[in-house]
Design an enzyme around this catalytic site. Structure first.
Site, PDB file in Angstrom:
ATOM      1  CG  ASP A 202      -1.960   1.028   1.264  1.00 30.47           C
ATOM      2  OD1 ASP A 202      -1.818   2.041   0.559  1.00 30.47           O
ATOM      3  OD2 ASP A 202      -2.955   0.853   1.994  1.00 30.47           O
TER       4      ASP A 202
ATOM      5  CG  ASP B 164      -9.813   0.854 -10.535  1.00 28.64           C
ATOM      6  OD1 ASP B 164     -10.774   1.417 -11.116  1.00 28.64           O
ATOM      7  OD2 ASP B 164      -9.853  -0.311 -10.133  1.00 28.64           O
TER       8      ASP B 164
ATOM      9  CE  LYS C 229     -20.758  -0.706 -11.274  1.00 23.23           C
ATOM     10  NZ  LYS C 229     -21.168  -2.005 -10.678  1.00 23.23           N
TER      11      LYS C 229
ATOM     12  CG  ASP D 167      -7.980   5.372 -20.336  1.00 26.13           C
ATOM     13  OD1 ASP D 167      -8.110   5.343 -19.089  1.00 26.13           O
ATOM     14  OD2 ASP D 167      -8.121   4.357 -21.048  1.00 26.13           O
TER      15      ASP D 167
ATOM     16  CB  THR E  42       1.781   2.062 -22.270  1.00 26.49           C
ATOM     17  OG1 THR E  42       0.418   2.491 -22.143  1.00 26.49           O
ATOM     18  CG2 THR E  42       2.633   2.818 -21.261  1.00 26.49           C
ATOM     19  NE  ARG E  43       0.847  -4.725 -24.777  1.00 24.39           N
ATOM     20  CZ  ARG E  43       1.386  -5.865 -24.383  1.00 24.39           C
ATOM     21  NH1 ARG E  43       1.855  -6.718 -25.260  1.00 24.39           N
ATOM     22  NH2 ARG E  43       1.482  -6.152 -23.101  1.00 24.39           N
ATOM     23  CG  PHE E  44      -3.553   0.320 -21.027  1.00 22.95           C
ATOM     24  CD1 PHE E  44      -4.667  -0.473 -20.853  1.00 22.95           C
ATOM     25  CD2 PHE E  44      -3.572   1.612 -20.515  1.00 22.95           C
ATOM     26  CE1 PHE E  44      -5.789   0.013 -20.192  1.00 22.95           C
ATOM     27  CE2 PHE E  44      -4.682   2.105 -19.856  1.00 22.95           C
ATOM     28  CZ  PHE E  44      -5.799   1.297 -19.693  1.00 22.95           C
ATOM     29  CD  GLU E  45      -0.972   7.033 -23.522  1.00 21.18           C
ATOM     30  OE1 GLU E  45      -1.172   8.229 -23.788  1.00 21.18           O
ATOM     31  OE2 GLU E  45       0.043   6.619 -22.927  1.00 21.18           O
TER      32      GLU E  45
END
Length: 283
Positions: free
Chosen positions: A164, A187, A191, A223, A260-263
């Site tokens: 943490d 994250d 919601k 994002d 990044t690949r994710f981005e």
């Protein structure tokens, strides 16, 4: 990349399967997931990161991360077993970390919270060897992957924290010890009832401010546009930080933050990525 405070915890690797009989060795191939049966209470990696380093030493509170399990490859397992004693840090909250001792030098230290699989962290470390990166996450495959990248690329300026980041900041770092803070793609907790779990909140910024040197850069990226707007609002309102953008808005992606690949996948789908660059002001 995921928030280290929200990084997923994965089924961790181990060098030989811990279910093997003494003296046995079962061969693994790179990229093959490690699955084995452990006795109850037996650690996944005797020499690797602990499952819950802080245990019950600290108060229960709402956290911005949610550990989750995923498979660990043989290469990641090997890196965790070999390199954790050298480059790993379990965040147990029981001692103050001497950053110069941890890295073996007095170079400036940037804290990265949530590094996913570590590709961007590795690129940034390689591009700026004079800056030390303390990268914190709870995702075991990512921890192993980043250690592997650091080892293969000779990145002596990377250390991997497990646990943490709030406990690290509050209990284990001294005031004015950090030269920067990076929070990339945490994250978003989309919601409304979960917004209280988001990392970038006034309380977190107040804590971080005590550990950041004046002039230290806080760099966030997301994002998720509603979260980006909240980040901008919270950082703008906080008295310890000032926007580096004259217009008070978002920043263009700086060259030092790799795409990044994710981005890239998100951009291909039409997602909008917002960067925020704020400075710790002099009190």
């Amino acid at each position: 990349m995921s928030d280290s405070l929200n990084a997923p915890e994965a089924p961790q690797p181990g060098a030989p399967h811990q279910s093997e009989a003494p003296g046995e060795h079962v061969g693994h191939h790179p990229g093959v997931s490690v699955r084995h049966t452990r006795a109850k209470g037996e650690p996944r990696f005797p020499d690797g990161p602990k499952a819950d380093p802080a245990g019950s030493h600290f108060e229960r509170r709402i956290r911005s991360f949610q550990p989750r399990r995923s498979r660990v490859t043989a290469g990641q397992a090997d890196a965790l077993q070999r390199l954790w004693p050298k480059w790993g840090l379990d965040i147990d909250g029981q001692c103050v970390v001497d950053l110069a001792e941890l890295f073996g030098n007095d170079n400036p230290v940037v804290l990265e919270i949530g590094f996913g699989m570590g590709e961007a962290t590795g690129q940034m470390a390689g591009a700026d060897p004079g800056t030390n990166i303390l990268a914190v996450d709870v995702h075991t495959p990512g921890q192993g992957n980043l250690l592997n990248l650091a080892d293969h690329n000779g990145l002596n300026n990377v250390r991997v924290g497990n646990g943490d980041a709030i406990i690290l900041l509050r209990e284990m770092l001294v005031p004015d010890s950090l030269n920067g803070l990076r929070v990339y793609f945490p994250d978003p907790w989309p919601k409304k009832r979960h917004h209280k779990r988001r990392l970038i909140q006034p309380e977190f910024l107040s804590l971080a401010a005590t550990r950041l040197k004046p002039g230290a850069l806080v760099h966030c990226a997301t994002d998720w546009e509603p979260y980006a707007e909240q980040m901008l609002e919270v950082l703008t309102a906080h008295p310890d930080f000032e926007n580096t953008q004259a217009d008070g808005g978002f920043s263009p992606r700086p060259e030092f933050r790799p795409l990044t690949r994710f981005e890239g996948q998100g951009l291909d789908k039409g997602h909008v990525v917002n960067d925020l660059l704020f400075r710790r002001v002099q009190r």
